[in-house]
Each structure stands twice: as structure tokens, then as C-alpha cells.
Enzyme design. Sequence first.
Site, mmCIF file in Angstrom:
data_model
loop_
_atom_site.group_PDB
_atom_site.id
_atom_site.type_symbol
_atom_site.label_atom_id
_atom_site.label_comp_id
_atom_site.label_asym_id
_atom_site.label_seq_id
_atom_site.Cartn_x
_atom_site.Cartn_y
_atom_site.Cartn_z
ATOM 1 N N LYS A 176 0.853 -1.190 0.000
ATOM 2 C CA LYS A 176 0.000 0.000 0.000
ATOM 3 C C LYS A 176 0.885 1.235 0.000
ATOM 4 O O LYS A 176 1.407 1.648 1.035
ATOM 5 C CB LYS A 176 -0.930 0.041 1.212
ATOM 6 C CG LYS A 176 -1.991 1.151 1.072
ATOM 7 C CD LYS A 176 -2.621 1.542 2.376
ATOM 8 C CE LYS A 176 -1.831 2.570 3.137
ATOM 9 N NZ LYS A 176 -1.743 3.897 2.468
ATOM 10 N N GLU A 250 8.977 0.387 11.634
ATOM 11 C CA GLU A 250 10.088 1.358 11.569
ATOM 12 C C GLU A 250 9.441 2.733 11.662
ATOM 13 O O GLU A 250 8.744 3.169 10.750
ATOM 14 C CB GLU A 250 10.877 1.174 10.270
ATOM 15 C CG GLU A 250 12.227 1.876 10.278
ATOM 16 C CD GLU A 250 12.128 3.327 9.880
ATOM 17 O OE1 GLU A 250 12.257 4.192 10.780
ATOM 18 O OE2 GLU A 250 11.932 3.603 8.684
ATOM 19 N N GLU A 382 9.431 14.925 16.573
ATOM 20 C CA GLU A 382 9.929 14.810 15.202
ATOM 21 C C GLU A 382 9.235 15.855 14.329
ATOM 22 O O GLU A 382 8.018 15.831 14.159
ATOM 23 C CB GLU A 382 9.680 13.409 14.659
ATOM 24 C CG GLU A 382 10.301 13.185 13.293
ATOM 25 C CD GLU A 382 10.140 11.756 12.822
ATOM 26 O OE1 GLU A 382 11.112 11.207 12.255
ATOM 27 O OE2 GLU A 382 9.049 11.170 13.017
#
Length: 478
Positions: A176, A250, A382
Site C-alpha cells: 500500500k 520502523e 519529530e
Amino acid sequence: MLQHDTLFIGGEWVAPAGTGTIDVISPHTEEIVGRVPDGTPADMDRAVAAAREAFDNGPWPRMSMAERAVVVGRLAEIYASRQAELADVITLEMGSPITFSQLAQAPQPLGMLQYFAGLGATFPEEEERPGTFGPVTIRREPVGVVAAIVPWNVPQFVIMTKLAPALVAGCTVVIKPAPETPLDSYLLAEMIREAGIPAGVVNIVAAGREAGEHLVSHPGIDKVAFTGSTAAGRRIAAICGEQLKRCTLELGGKSAAIILDDCDLPSAMGFLSIASLMNNGQACVAQTRILASRHRYDEVVQAVADMVTSQAVGDPADPATGIGPLVAKRQQDRVEGYIRAGLDEGAKAVIGGLDRPFDRGWYVAPTVFAGATNDMRIAREEIFGPVLTVIPYEDEGDAIRIANDSDYGLSGTVWTADADHGVDVARQVRTGTYGVNMMNTMDPNTPFGGYKSSGLGRELGPEGLSAYLEYKSIARLG
């Protein structure tokens, strides 16, 4: 405009179940440059059924690993001939500077295909061990049908961290792609057909969040391999945990570059220009916290500011561009929100800030913050853009403490005249990858992944292949 009206399922180009489409918008011009079908849960059902049939009844899992490695090697040869095309498409759809696309976005996925083809040629599928009551055969078998869910920042790279080992292991895959970057996956589908990979082994359906969650939850999926935000990773982990489904995650990073006092700053800045700003700062491994001793703090701040201002900001298709636009308007707003937060918390923008470089395109001003502390949002969260924060430390122990004072643990670097001492520092920082006077750029031969909220499991290297294998022990008497 690049337009596609079909999906790649069961080795064929098939009509989608729905009528929705995904518009691919250039981050540089804000104009539509592509359009593809928006995959639905029904499309995911069809893709999983094709992958399930290929795994349960097809030839791919029943070939030897060495035989599959030959086919993956053939795919690598085809991939090599289309690198330039892939680089151009990725730059078009997500704004990666063309030099970065040519040096990393296309070549690194090729390197992974080549590595896993070579590893699969010699990787032992069975081994004999002495057991308590007699010999035991340890057999490695493919985990099954894999859902590979990938982000937009390095789309082919992340696909290959999953697809290359999954194929060699004997799995079948439903990919995907992110809705921001579906165009490059159509090139990959063409190559898969040309390589002669059996029908249903690889299926590709671009879609949004709803269809993605449907894919993760699907009972026909044996393993989920995901790269993306930590928030999405937590949701996927919860679903996989409830179903006892294997997963590799990840996720994000907030990596620290430790500048020791014996560091040669000009040399370090040459490497940090890539390590901190690659892909317009849209990299999970980006070194966005720069740790400098109070003794050299002002000098380091100036060096970092000079390094950032040396990067030309502009059209990502121009080879002279070092920093291009962000992938989407929402990302532009998000990064500017962090710049505003940094200013509100008392950090000083040495360069950059909230003035946009251009009136058109999703650009932000590359920004360097000084006077920051590690408890500020710009140091803890982040940002995923060209925003760097220079944080002072008292001594080396304090630098290591600050580097470890993070929810993340994906990457990191240390810069020093004494490389052996740098390795000692690396051993004390809790991250999955580390570089001494260099950026650890995810070598295909070495495991990649993170500690803490940076994820679960490892990709690449023999460890990355093992993530797609189940281990069976067969004991016998006589």
C-alpha cells in the site's frame, strides 16, 4: 499528467472497485501532476485474496530460496535500467531534490534488491543441530502473506526494505503506497511483470487510512511491515497484538549529532549537510539535534547556520537545489507550527523563521535554533522538515545523557578527531544505528531499526530476511 485508471492485482491491471481517485499534487507548483484510483477495502480484499492464493497454492513459496533469488536478481537488472525514470517521478510527486533522488531514492532500492538476491543464493533454508534425544532439523519457511505499508518520503527505498527480503523468503505481498506518492509504484509493477514474478506474488493498491487499516486487520494477512509515524505504528501494533499477527515497525526519530571539542568543524559540516537536511529534512534518521559543548557553542551555531544557508532552496528538479519543498500543505503548516513553538518557548532562530521563501509551493525557510534546551518541543518531537536545533552540553557525559533523553532511538552520530573514542561514545547511546564521523546510511548488509518509540524489529541484513521467516524444529528418532 501521469494518469492511471487501474490497480495491480493478481499480476494484472484491474479496474478498481470504487470510483474515487487520488490527485498527486506537485509540492513545487501546487498543480496536479498525476491521478490514480483510490483503493477501497474491497480492492484490498481482492489483493489479499490474490496474494493468499499465490502463497497457498502457487509456485513461489515452493521454489528454493536460491531459485527465488535468481528471479529477484532479474528484477534488479530491470530496475537498474529504469533508475533515471524512477528518480524523476519521485522528485515530481514529493519534491525530493533531483540530486538526492538520483543518488539515493533510486540507487539504494536497487542496492537492496542486489543484496538480497545475493544473500538468498547462499542462505541456509535448513540446518542440522544435535538435540537431546536425536538430531533436529531447523527449517526456515516463509511467514506467509505480507502487508507492506509505506510512507511518502522515500517510497521506493521503504518498499524495498520489505519487498526484497519478503520475495527472497518466499512470501507474497500486498503493497500500500502512500496517497501522496503512488506514481513510482506503477513503474515497479511494470518491472515485476517483466521479471516474470508469478501472478499474485506482488499486488499494489494505493489508498488512504481506511483501506490501510482494513488491510492491517485482514485475517488473510500473516505479517505487517510498516514504516511511518509512531502514532500510526502504535495503532498497527495494537491490531497486530490483538490478532497475534507478526509485525515490523520502523517509526520516528529525533537523532542527536554530538560535536566533541576535538572535532574538525568544516569537515563535520560537509557531512551534516546531508545527515541533517537530506530530502528537505523529511527523513526519520535526520540528525536534527546538534549537541555542542558550551566551550565551542557559538562557533558550532555559526558553522551550522553557514552550512544551512549554503544550501540553495528552490525547484527540486533543478540540480543546483539542495532543499526543496515539503510534500504537502499540511506538512508545511506542521513544520511552521514547530518553528512558532520554538520561538514561543524562547529559542532564537539564528536563520530562517516564519517567512516563506516563495509565494507558491509548500516551502518553509530552513531554520536553525540556538539557545534551546532539550525539554523544548523542537528538541523532543519529530518535525520532519529543515529545522535544526543546537543544544549546549557541559561535558561528554552530559552530551550522552542529552542524546539518550529522548522518546526515540533510531539514529545518531558523533564527530571527533579520535574515531576509536567515537566508537566508545556510540556504545553508550541507545539507538539502533550510529555513525562516527559519518552518517550510517542504512547499509543493506546491516540491520536497521530503532530502540524505544522508534519501532519494533529490524530490516536489512540477514536479520531483515529472518523477519520474513518462521522457524520450525523437526526432531526425529532413528
